[in-house]
Motif scaffolding. Structure first.
Motif, PDB file in Angstrom:
ATOM      1  N   VAL A  85      36.339   4.029  -5.142  1.00 23.60           N
ATOM      2  CA  VAL A  85      35.455   5.672  -4.721  1.00 23.60           C
ATOM      3  C   VAL A  85      36.064   4.929  -2.762  1.00 23.60           C
ATOM      4  O   VAL A  85      36.618   5.919  -2.815  1.00 23.60           O
ATOM      5  CB  VAL A  85      34.120   5.434  -4.090  1.00 23.60           C
ATOM      6  N   MET A  86      36.047   4.133  -2.525  1.00 22.21           N
ATOM      7  CA  MET A  86      36.301   3.133  -0.875  1.00 22.21           C
ATOM      8  C   MET A  86      38.042   3.546  -0.710  1.00 22.21           C
ATOM      9  O   MET A  86      38.804   4.220  -0.179  1.00 22.21           O
ATOM     10  CB  MET A  86      35.897   2.083  -0.493  1.00 22.21           C
ATOM     11  N   GLU A  87      38.819   3.359  -1.975  1.00 21.24           N
ATOM     12  CA  GLU A  87      40.163   3.767  -1.900  1.00 21.24           C
ATOM     13  C   GLU A  87      40.634   5.378  -1.485  1.00 21.24           C
ATOM     14  O   GLU A  87      41.087   5.852  -1.657  1.00 21.24           O
ATOM     15  CB  GLU A  87      40.699   3.174  -2.951  1.00 21.24           C
ATOM     16  N   ARG A  88      39.657   5.950  -2.700  1.00 24.53           N
ATOM     17  CA  ARG A  88      39.916   7.616  -2.140  1.00 24.53           C
ATOM     18  C   ARG A  88      39.287   8.047  -1.139  1.00 24.53           C
ATOM     19  O   ARG A  88      39.607   9.107  -1.259  1.00 24.53           O
ATOM     20  CB  ARG A  88      38.777   8.288  -3.552  1.00 24.53           C
ATOM     21  N   VAL A  91      40.512   7.866   4.369  1.00 22.64           N
ATOM     22  CA  VAL A  91      40.666   8.299   5.852  1.00 22.64           C
ATOM     23  C   VAL A  91      39.127   8.907   5.448  1.00 22.64           C
ATOM     24  O   VAL A  91      39.080   8.874   7.288  1.00 22.64           O
ATOM     25  CB  VAL A  91      41.720   9.669   5.062  1.00 22.64           C
ATOM     26  N   GLU A  92      38.004   9.814   4.700  1.00 22.54           N
ATOM     27  CA  GLU A  92      37.066  10.040   4.908  1.00 22.54           C
ATOM     28  C   GLU A  92      35.604   9.260   5.870  1.00 22.54           C
ATOM     29  O   GLU A  92      35.359   8.967   6.854  1.00 22.54           O
ATOM     30  CB  GLU A  92      36.718  10.239   3.846  1.00 22.54           C
ATOM     31  N   ILE A  93      35.941   8.210   5.427  1.00 23.31           N
ATOM     32  CA  ILE A  93      35.399   6.657   5.851  1.00 23.31           C
ATOM     33  C   ILE A  93      35.859   6.699   6.905  1.00 23.31           C
ATOM     34  O   ILE A  93      34.822   5.788   7.677  1.00 23.31           O
ATOM     35  CB  ILE A  93      35.364   5.209   4.824  1.00 23.31           C
ATOM     36  N   THR A  94      36.699   5.598   6.728  1.00 23.73           N
ATOM     37  CA  THR A  94      37.508   5.030   8.357  1.00 23.73           C
ATOM     38  C   THR A  94      36.821   6.295   9.414  1.00 23.73           C
ATOM     39  O   THR A  94      36.944   5.788  11.076  1.00 23.73           O
ATOM     40  CB  THR A  94      38.791   4.962   8.211  1.00 23.73           C
ATOM     41  N   GLY A  95      37.682   7.570   8.764  1.00 21.40           N
ATOM     42  CA  GLY A  95      37.284   8.753  10.025  1.00 21.40           C
ATOM     43  C   GLY A  95      35.941   8.547  10.829  1.00 21.40           C
ATOM     44  O   GLY A  95      35.647   8.522  12.034  1.00 21.40           O
ATOM     45  N   TRP A  96      34.820   8.511   9.791  1.00 23.93           N
ATOM     46  CA  TRP A  96      33.417   8.047  10.288  1.00 23.93           C
ATOM     47  C   TRP A  96      33.216   7.043  10.792  1.00 23.93           C
ATOM     48  O   TRP A  96      32.620   7.082  11.624  1.00 23.93           O
ATOM     49  CB  TRP A  96      32.591   8.114   8.743  1.00 23.93           C
ATOM     50  N   ALA A 108      37.872   0.461  11.942  1.00 22.95           N
ATOM     51  CA  ALA A 108      38.166   0.726  11.468  1.00 22.95           C
ATOM     52  C   ALA A 108      38.861   0.599  10.154  1.00 22.95           C
ATOM     53  O   ALA A 108      38.139   0.523   9.108  1.00 22.95           O
ATOM     54  CB  ALA A 108      37.616   2.528  11.542  1.00 22.95           C
ATOM     55  N   GLU A 109      39.474   0.307  10.183  1.00 20.20           N
ATOM     56  CA  GLU A 109      40.622  -0.396   9.042  1.00 20.20           C
ATOM     57  C   GLU A 109      39.840  -1.512   8.645  1.00 20.20           C
ATOM     58  O   GLU A 109      40.055  -1.572   7.437  1.00 20.20           O
ATOM     59  CB  GLU A 109      42.197   0.095   9.190  1.00 20.20           C
ATOM     60  N   LEU A 110      39.601  -2.300   9.765  1.00 16.65           N
ATOM     61  CA  LEU A 110      39.161  -4.027   9.392  1.00 16.65           C
ATOM     62  C   LEU A 110      38.162  -3.641   8.354  1.00 16.65           C
ATOM     63  O   LEU A 110      37.564  -4.448   7.408  1.00 16.65           O
ATOM     64  CB  LEU A 110      39.121  -4.370  11.148  1.00 16.65           C
TER      65      LEU A 110
END
Length: 491
Positions: A85-88, A91-96, A108-110
């Protein structure tokens, strides 16, 4: 779907999962979740109250036994799917992560990578919970020790690495068969809890096993740690708050990672450029808002001038700005109170005789973008003696290895540390004498390896987070004996 590869974004994070249902909190108060760079409101949440905490813990207790009895492969599968799910939703997760905590895109990437790695590590844990057979001196008697979940775990996480510092307790605790109630920091309720709950929900975690209560510490803090249901309280945050938890939690197991005053020690034979690069990362990454950050640079006089000149050049070249801009090195500090605390310590240090070599006034639309600060001063100046938790570093000059060690250990904290030297074995000998839970030889004290454990000594806390220590923290021994042959008793 928003594209061929990205799923629809999660719904607005204006409610929280309590006892298996997404709902408003029961408090009379609401809170706005604010972007620290531009001051915009990301979401607004009706906060939880003490009754919500009680409901979350009660539901967790009710569902924990069935979850503990679930085959390990099923529990493991949830966390493998969570990583997918995190892979999919990367972009949404790192944006938050960038918008809510003010972290740069690199941060955010780290953090995304660390959280995903912990999900995968958690998927391996269910098959490593092992019992043992113990020897006995009673004829015909068998002694078995079963390793089993503690039942319910309460997790309190901070705002600086919100998703990782929640997940490093939440994922392992769930994976080994517990239920969890999570209280994220008020500055980062989405990345610290609500987003994590949505990911695990999408991955197939049954309802009620993870509740997230977003609320004021003054309203739900004591009910959260004093509640009789949780067997373990896992907390990451400041030392004063950790001391308060320890005094109020009662008979519970505590895992506390608290404050730090981490030194980077640069010995006389060190590779200066390597030490400077590690110092820049250890001091200024994520605005210095990391508990394992380098708070002091303990530098031998033999290399101090060269080290200082190089560090000043690097610090002056760091770009302060919008964290969503890929060219930004330093984003905003989390809030106004934090900024005031940082600038007050810098002022005290300068008034006390420290020399400020690099600095500047806050910038940005919300006035929270603080440029990097470099000072030179004694180990008892305000910015060296206290955990600054901002983009500030103090160089403390020392003469010889013994003085460097004495200065490194001259603090009540003992979380993370580092030493730089051309002789690795000299570095290891030095590291073994440092009073800290973690010491890195020729590397920055900010540990970005998800497969290692974290933890401190002294005022930096008790317990360990990560790796195989997770099994120890979130399970308990149940000793069961079986008498296979009749025996006689002494009365």
């Amino acid at each position: 779907m928003t594209s061929d590869s990205a799923p629809d974004p999660y719904p607005d994070f204006d409610q929280m999962p309590i006892g298996g249902t997404w709902t408003d909190g029961g408090s009379e108060h609401s809170a706005a979740d604010v972007n620290p760079w531009d001051g915009s409101t990301l979401t607004e949440i009706r906060l939880a109250d003490a009754e919500d905490v009680d409901r979350a813990y009660a539901r967790a207790r009710d569902v924990s036994r069935d979850w503990a009895a679930t085959p390990p492969a099923v529990r493991a599968g949830v966390f493998r799917e969570a990583a997918a799910v995190m892979e999919r939703r990367k972009v949404e997760i790192t944006g938050w992560l960038s918008r809510e905590s003010g972290g740069t895109l690199a941060k955010a990437e780290l953090e995304w990578g660390l959280v995903r790695a912990v999900m995968l590590e958690a998927s391996a844990l269910p098959h490593h919970v092992e019992g043992r057979i113990m020897p006995t001196d009673i004829p015909g008697k068998e002694s078995r020790v079963y390793r089993q979940p503690v039942g319910v775990v309460g997790v309190i996480s901070p705002w600086n690495f919100p998703m990782q510092l929640s997940n490093r307790s939440v994922a392992p605790a769930l994976a080994v068969g517990n239920a969890v109630v999570l209280k994220p920091a008020g500055d980062t309720p989405v990345t610290g809890g609500l987003l994590l709950a949505r990911i695990l929900e999408e991955a197939g975690l049954p309802p009620g096993l993870l509740s997230v209560v977003v609320g004021k510490g003054s309203e739900i803090g004591d009910p959260f740690v004093q509640h009789p249901i949780p067997r373990v309280i896992s907390f990451t945050g400041s030392t004063p708050v950790g001391e308060g938890i320890a005094s109020k939690a009662g008979i519970k197991r505590l895992a506390l990672e608290l404050g730090g005053n981490g030194p980077i020690v640069v010995l006389d034979d060190a590779d200066v450029e390597l030490g400077v690069e590690a110092a820049v990362f250890g001091s200024f990454f994520h605005q210095g808002q990391i508990c394992m950050r380098a708070n002091r640079l303990v530098v031998d006089v033999a290399v101090a001038d060269e080290f200082t000149d190089r560090l000043v050049d690097r610090a002056k070249g760091l770009a302060v700005g919008d964290p969503t801009d890929p060219d930004t090195d330093i984003g905003p500090v989390i809030n106004r109170s934090q900024l005031e605390s940082i600038t007050e310590l810098v002022g005290q240090a300068v008034d006390g005789g420290a020399e400020q070599l690099v600095g500047g006034d806050p910038v940005g639309p919300n006035g929270l973008g603080l440029p990097p600060h470099v000072l030179v001063g004694p180990n008892d100046c305000a910015t060296a003696a206290n955990e600054v938790f901002g983009p500030v570093i103090t160089i403390v000059r020392t003469d010889g290895e013994d003085e460097a060690l004495a200065v490194a250990n001259d603090t009540e904290y003992g979380l993370s540390s580092a030493v730089f030297t051309a002789d690795v074995e000299r570095g290891v000998r030095f590291a073994r004498r440092v009073d800290a839970g973690m010491t890195h030889v020729n590397d920055a004290p900010v540990n970005d390896d998800p497969n290692t454990a974290f933890g401190g000594v002294g005022a930096s806390g008790i317990g360990r987070f990560g790796g195989h220590w997770s099994i120890e923290e979130f399970t308990t021994d149940h000793w069961i004996t079986v008498q296979h042959e009749p025996r006689s008793y002494p009365i």
